[in-house]
Write a protein that holds these residues in place. Structure first.
Motif, short mmCIF file in Angstrom:
data_model
loop_
_atom_site.label_atom_id
_atom_site.label_comp_id
_atom_site.label_asym_id
_atom_site.label_seq_id
_atom_site.Cartn_x
_atom_site.Cartn_y
_atom_site.Cartn_z
N SER A 13 26.18 -33.12 21.38
CA SER A 13 27.56 -32.67 21.39
C SER A 13 27.96 -32.23 19.99
CB SER A 13 28.49 -33.79 21.86
OG SER A 13 28.23 -34.10 23.20
N VAL A 14 28.76 -31.16 19.91
CA VAL A 14 29.20 -30.64 18.62
C VAL A 14 30.69 -30.34 18.68
CG1 VAL A 14 26.98 -29.65 17.95
CG2 VAL A 14 28.56 -28.30 19.27
N GLU A 15 31.33 -30.38 17.50
CA GLU A 15 32.73 -30.00 17.42
C GLU A 15 32.79 -28.48 17.49
OE1 GLU A 15 34.62 -31.56 13.97
OE2 GLU A 15 34.69 -33.58 14.79
N THR A 16 33.63 -27.96 18.40
CA THR A 16 33.70 -26.52 18.63
C THR A 16 35.15 -26.08 18.64
OG1 THR A 16 31.73 -26.72 20.02
CG2 THR A 16 32.99 -24.69 20.22
N ASN A 17 35.44 -24.94 18.00
CA ASN A 17 36.78 -24.36 18.05
C ASN A 17 36.99 -23.73 19.42
OD1 ASN A 17 37.31 -25.03 15.38
ND2 ASN A 17 36.40 -23.15 14.63
N VAL A 18 38.10 -24.06 20.05
CA VAL A 18 38.41 -23.53 21.37
C VAL A 18 39.86 -23.07 21.43
CG1 VAL A 18 36.72 -25.01 22.54
CG2 VAL A 18 39.07 -25.78 22.34
N TRP A 19 40.15 -22.24 22.43
CA TRP A 19 41.53 -21.88 22.79
C TRP A 19 41.90 -22.73 23.99
CZ3 TRP A 19 44.60 -19.07 19.84
CH2 TRP A 19 44.05 -18.16 18.95
N SER A 20 43.05 -23.39 23.94
CA SER A 20 43.50 -24.27 25.01
C SER A 20 44.87 -23.81 25.52
CB SER A 20 43.59 -25.70 24.48
OG SER A 20 43.98 -26.57 25.49
N CYS A 21 45.06 -23.80 26.82
CA CYS A 21 46.31 -23.37 27.44
C CYS A 21 47.44 -24.34 27.09
CB CYS A 21 46.15 -23.27 28.95
SG CYS A 21 47.60 -22.62 29.79
N VAL A 22 48.62 -23.80 26.77
CA VAL A 22 49.76 -24.65 26.41
C VAL A 22 50.56 -25.11 27.62
CG1 VAL A 22 49.97 -23.65 24.12
CG2 VAL A 22 51.29 -22.68 25.99
N SER A 23 50.31 -24.54 28.79
CA SER A 23 51.04 -24.90 30.00
C SER A 23 50.66 -26.31 30.46
CB SER A 23 50.73 -23.90 31.12
OG SER A 23 51.32 -24.30 32.32
N SER A 35 36.30 -14.74 23.12
CA SER A 35 37.44 -13.85 23.26
C SER A 35 37.44 -12.84 22.11
CB SER A 35 38.74 -14.63 23.23
OG SER A 35 39.83 -13.76 23.23
N PHE A 36 37.80 -11.60 22.43
CA PHE A 36 37.91 -10.57 21.40
C PHE A 36 39.34 -10.45 20.88
CE2 PHE A 36 34.28 -9.01 23.98
CZ PHE A 36 33.30 -9.18 23.02
N ASP A 37 40.29 -11.12 21.55
CA ASP A 37 41.69 -11.04 21.16
C ASP A 37 41.99 -12.04 20.04
OD1 ASP A 37 42.05 -9.24 23.23
OD2 ASP A 37 42.64 -10.81 24.65
N LYS A 38 42.97 -11.68 19.19
CA LYS A 38 43.39 -12.61 18.13
C LYS A 38 44.04 -13.84 18.74
CE LYS A 38 44.01 -9.81 14.06
NZ LYS A 38 44.92 -9.41 13.01
N GLU A 39 44.90 -13.63 19.74
CA GLU A 39 45.55 -14.73 20.46
C GLU A 39 45.46 -14.42 21.95
OE1 GLU A 39 49.37 -15.94 19.12
OE2 GLU A 39 48.83 -15.70 17.01
N PRO A 40 44.41 -14.90 22.62
CA PRO A 40 44.22 -14.55 24.03
C PRO A 40 45.22 -15.24 24.95
CG PRO A 40 42.59 -16.14 23.34
CD PRO A 40 43.36 -15.76 22.11
N ALA A 41 45.41 -14.67 26.13
CA ALA A 41 46.20 -15.31 27.19
C ALA A 41 45.25 -16.13 28.05
CB ALA A 41 46.89 -14.25 28.03
N CYS A 42 45.77 -17.17 28.67
CA CYS A 42 44.96 -18.03 29.52
C CYS A 42 44.38 -17.21 30.68
CB CYS A 42 45.81 -19.18 30.06
SG CYS A 42 44.92 -20.26 31.20
N PRO A 43 43.08 -17.27 30.92
CA PRO A 43 42.49 -16.50 32.01
C PRO A 43 42.89 -17.01 33.39
CG PRO A 43 40.83 -17.84 30.94
CD PRO A 43 42.08 -18.00 30.14
N ILE A 44 43.42 -18.23 33.46
CA ILE A 44 43.80 -18.81 34.75
C ILE A 44 45.26 -18.53 35.09
CG2 ILE A 44 44.02 -20.97 36.05
CD1 ILE A 44 41.65 -22.01 34.33
N CYS A 45 46.18 -18.84 34.16
CA CYS A 45 47.60 -18.73 34.46
C CYS A 45 48.34 -17.71 33.60
CB CYS A 45 48.28 -20.09 34.34
SG CYS A 45 48.38 -20.69 32.64
N LYS A 46 47.65 -17.07 32.67
CA LYS A 46 48.21 -16.02 31.79
C LYS A 46 49.25 -16.55 30.80
CE LYS A 46 45.78 -13.08 34.11
NZ LYS A 46 44.38 -13.20 33.87
N SER A 47 49.29 -17.86 30.54
CA SER A 47 50.19 -18.43 29.53
C SER A 47 49.60 -18.27 28.14
CB SER A 47 50.41 -19.92 29.80
OG SER A 47 51.09 -20.12 31.00
#
Length: 60
Positions: A13-23, A35-47
């Motif tokens: 297991s390693v520490e990994t930078n991730v994007w997490s949904c705020v909803s 992700s290629f976006d600077k600030e991506p939208a959630c792929p599930i709920c678009k938040s």
């Protein structure tokens, strides 16, 4: 290395930078480098998503 009695090699297991949904209703997240976006939208709920660090299995 051989393992006996159907035991599998342990996964590192390693520490990994991730994007997490705020909803509060969504548990979506993705690895930062997927992700290629600077600030991506959630792929599930678009938040919105925020950056965080998680300890997850290493991908080889």
């Amino acid at each position: 290395m051989a393992y006996f009695n159907n035991q599998k090699e342990p996964v590192q297991s390693v520490e990994t930078n991730v994007w997490s949904c705020v909803s509060d209703d969504c548990q979506g997240w993705m690895r930062e480098n997927y992700s290629f976006d600077k600030e991506p939208a959630c792929p599930i709920c678009k938040s919105e998503m925020k950056q965080e660090v998680r300890v997850i299995p290493e991908m080889k």
